[in-house]
Design a protein around this motif. Sequence first.
Motif, PDB file in Angstrom:
ATOM      1  N   ALA A 141       0.834  -1.202   0.000  1.00 11.16           N
ATOM      2  CA  ALA A 141       0.000   0.000   0.000  1.00 11.16           C
ATOM      3  C   ALA A 141       0.867   1.249   0.000  1.00 11.16           C
ATOM      4  N   HIS A 142       1.939   1.228   0.766  1.00 12.38           N
ATOM      5  CA  HIS A 142       2.855   2.373   0.822  1.00 12.38           C
ATOM      6  C   HIS A 142       3.471   2.637  -0.557  1.00 12.38           C
TER       7      HIS A 142
ATOM      8  N   HIS B 105       0.734   3.925  -2.896  1.00 10.93           N
ATOM      9  CA  HIS B 105       0.307   5.257  -2.492  1.00 10.93           C
ATOM     10  C   HIS B 105       1.339   6.313  -2.902  1.00 10.93           C
TER      11      HIS B 105
END
Length: 108
Positions: free
Chosen positions: A100-101, A104
């Motif tokens: 996700a990091h 993102h």
Amino acid sequence: MEPEPPTDPETLTEADAAAVAEVLQGLASPARIRILARLLHAPCSVGELAEALDLGQPTVSNHLRLLRHLDLVSGRRDGRSVIYELHDAHVAALLRQVLAHVHHGGRA
């Protein structure tokens, strides 16, 4: 219930920091990340991992050996095969958070 790990830099011991660094170094391989990501979906054997990831079985076995040493995966016998899976929900959460990091931040 498990105790909360220390997050205050003043209470983080050198041994804890070294253990975290060892795990993060173990994750510093695209092949190992792909293995873990595949195991997020379902447990599987070395042969299944090798086929799904287009890697040689010896390569996958070597990566799994390190991942087992770091308690990121576990294996259980099923006849003549060993079925590998993520060690626990913490590993799944860690992998999902990192993915996700990366997405993102626009790195993927």
